[in-house]
Design a protein around this motif. Structure first.
Motif, PDB file in Angstrom:
ATOM      1  N   GLY A 168       0.768  -1.235   0.000  1.00 34.31           N
ATOM      2  CA  GLY A 168       0.000   0.000   0.000  1.00 34.31           C
ATOM      3  C   GLY A 168       0.798   1.283   0.000  1.00 34.31           C
ATOM      4  N   ALA A 169       2.121   1.192   0.013  1.00 35.30           N
ATOM      5  CA  ALA A 169       2.945   2.399   0.016  1.00 35.30           C
ATOM      6  C   ALA A 169       2.967   3.035  -1.368  1.00 35.30           C
ATOM      7  N   THR A 170       2.911   4.338  -1.430  1.00 37.91           N
ATOM      8  CA  THR A 170       3.116   5.087  -2.667  1.00 37.91           C
ATOM      9  C   THR A 170       4.082   6.222  -2.358  1.00 37.91           C
ATOM     10  N   ALA A 171       4.623   6.810  -3.397  1.00 38.34           N
ATOM     11  CA  ALA A 171       5.515   7.947  -3.180  1.00 38.34           C
ATOM     12  C   ALA A 171       4.784   9.074  -2.460  1.00 38.34           C
ATOM     13  N   ALA A 172       3.536   9.304  -2.846  1.00 34.33           N
ATOM     14  CA  ALA A 172       2.785  10.406  -2.251  1.00 34.33           C
ATOM     15  C   ALA A 172       2.576  10.217  -0.758  1.00 34.33           C
ATOM     16  N   ASN A 173       2.142   9.008  -0.351  1.00 31.58           N
ATOM     17  CA  ASN A 173       1.886   8.867   1.088  1.00 31.58           C
ATOM     18  C   ASN A 173       3.170   8.686   1.889  1.00 31.58           C
ATOM     19  N   PHE A 174       4.237   8.194   1.264  1.00 30.93           N
ATOM     20  CA  PHE A 174       5.505   8.152   1.987  1.00 30.93           C
ATOM     21  C   PHE A 174       6.041   9.563   2.203  1.00 30.93           C
ATOM     22  N   ASN A 175       5.965  10.412   1.176  1.00 31.34           N
ATOM     23  CA  ASN A 175       6.431  11.788   1.335  1.00 31.34           C
ATOM     24  C   ASN A 175       5.642  12.526   2.419  1.00 31.34           C
ATOM     25  N   ARG A 176       4.348  12.245   2.508  1.00 27.10           N
ATOM     26  CA  ARG A 176       3.554  12.852   3.580  1.00 27.10           C
ATOM     27  C   ARG A 176       4.005  12.335   4.946  1.00 27.10           C
ATOM     28  N   ALA A 177       4.372  11.056   5.004  1.00 25.40           N
ATOM     29  CA  ALA A 177       4.867  10.486   6.255  1.00 25.40           C
ATOM     30  C   ALA A 177       6.182  11.139   6.672  1.00 25.40           C
ATOM     31  N   VAL A 178       7.049  11.393   5.698  1.00 25.52           N
ATOM     32  CA  VAL A 178       8.313  12.078   5.994  1.00 25.52           C
ATOM     33  C   VAL A 178       8.034  13.484   6.516  1.00 25.52           C
TER      34      VAL A 178
END
Length: 209
Positions: A115-125
Motif C-alpha cells: 500500500g505504500a506510494t511515493a505520495a503517502n511516503f512523502n507525507r509520512a516524511v
C-alpha cells in the motif's frame, strides 16, 4: 560507498551535525548508519529504519541493523522496522531524513504491494521531520523518463522526484551535482557491470517550512 572527500561533502550537504537526530531509511548494509552515528555523537540519535516491505530479504536486513546497534559506541543507534507509511509511528521527530538510492523504489511493485506510494511516503516524511528539518534524497538519474524506468532500470527523473516531494509541502533547499556522471547512457540498468557504482546520480535537499 564513496571516497572520503565525497562522503564529507554529502554529510555537509545533508546538514548532519553533532547532536542531530537522523532517520536512515532502507539502510542497506548499514554503512550510512555507522557514518551518521559517528557524526552525530553521543548527544545525537540515528534511527535505522528497515521497511517491512524488504524485511524478508535473505540477508536479514533487520537483524543486520540490530547487530550494528549493538556494536561498541553505537548506543546512539536504534534499529526499527515497520511498513513504509507507518514510519512516523515508530520513530522520533528528526532533523534529517536520509534516502540513498531508494526513492525510485517507491514506484516499484515491491514497495507498493503493502500500500505504500511515493505520495503517502512523502507525507509520512513531512509528518516526522521537525519544522526546518531536511529531507535528503540521492538517487540514480533517468533524465526525461519520469517514473517510467523505476521498475525496469531502477532510475528516476529528478524532475519527477522534485514534483512529488514538493507536492507534500516541502521546499527545495539545495541540489548537488557532486555525483553526476555525463558518461552514463541512462538506458541501462544500474546493476549493469558497465555502469554499476558509477551511475549518474542527483542529490536534493528539501526543507520542511
Amino acid at each position: 560507498m564513496y571516497d572520503q572527500s565525497k562522503l564529507s561533502e554529502l554529510i555537509r550537504f545533508a546538514r548532519i551535525d553533532a547532536g542531530a537526530t537522523v532517520i536512515d531509511v532502507y539502510p542497506g548494509a548499514g554503512d550510512w548508519t555507522r557514518l551518521f552515528s559517528d557524526v552525530v555523537g553521543p548527544e545525537g540519535r540515528v534511527t535505522s529504519f528497515v521497511p517491512a516491505e524488504v524485511a524478508h530479504f535473505k540477508n536479514d536486513p533487520v537483524g543486520l541493523m540490530r547487530t550494528i546497534a549493538q556494536e561498541p559506541g553505537r548506543e546512539n543507534v536504534e534499529a526499527v522496522s515497520a511498513d513504509l507509511v507507518a514510519m512516523p509511528e515508530i520513530t522520533q521527530p528528526a532533523d534529517v531524513l536520509w534516502l540513498h538510492l531508494f526513492y525510485h523504489d517507491l514506484h516499484t511493485a515491491l514497495m507498493q504491494a503493502r500500500g505504500a506510494t511515493a505520495a503517502n511516503f512523502n507525507r509520512a516524511v513531512y509528518e516526522r521531520l521537525k519544522p526546518g528539518g531536511f529531507y535528503v534524497i540521492v538517487d540514480h538519474a533517468a533524465a526525461g523518463a519520469g517514473t517510467g524506468d523505476a521498475q525496469s532500470l531502477h532510475r528516476i527523473d529528478p524532475a519527477s522526484v522534485r514534483e512529488e516531494v514538493e507536492a507534500a509541502g516541502f521546499v527545495l533547499d539545495a541540489e548537488s551535482t557532486l555525483l553526476a556522471n555525463r558518461n552514463d547512457p541512462h538506458a541501462i540498468k544500474v546493476f549493469d557491470p558497465l555502469i554499476k557504482g558509477e551511475t549518474d546520480r542527483f542529490a536534493y535537499r528539501f526543507v520542511k517550512p
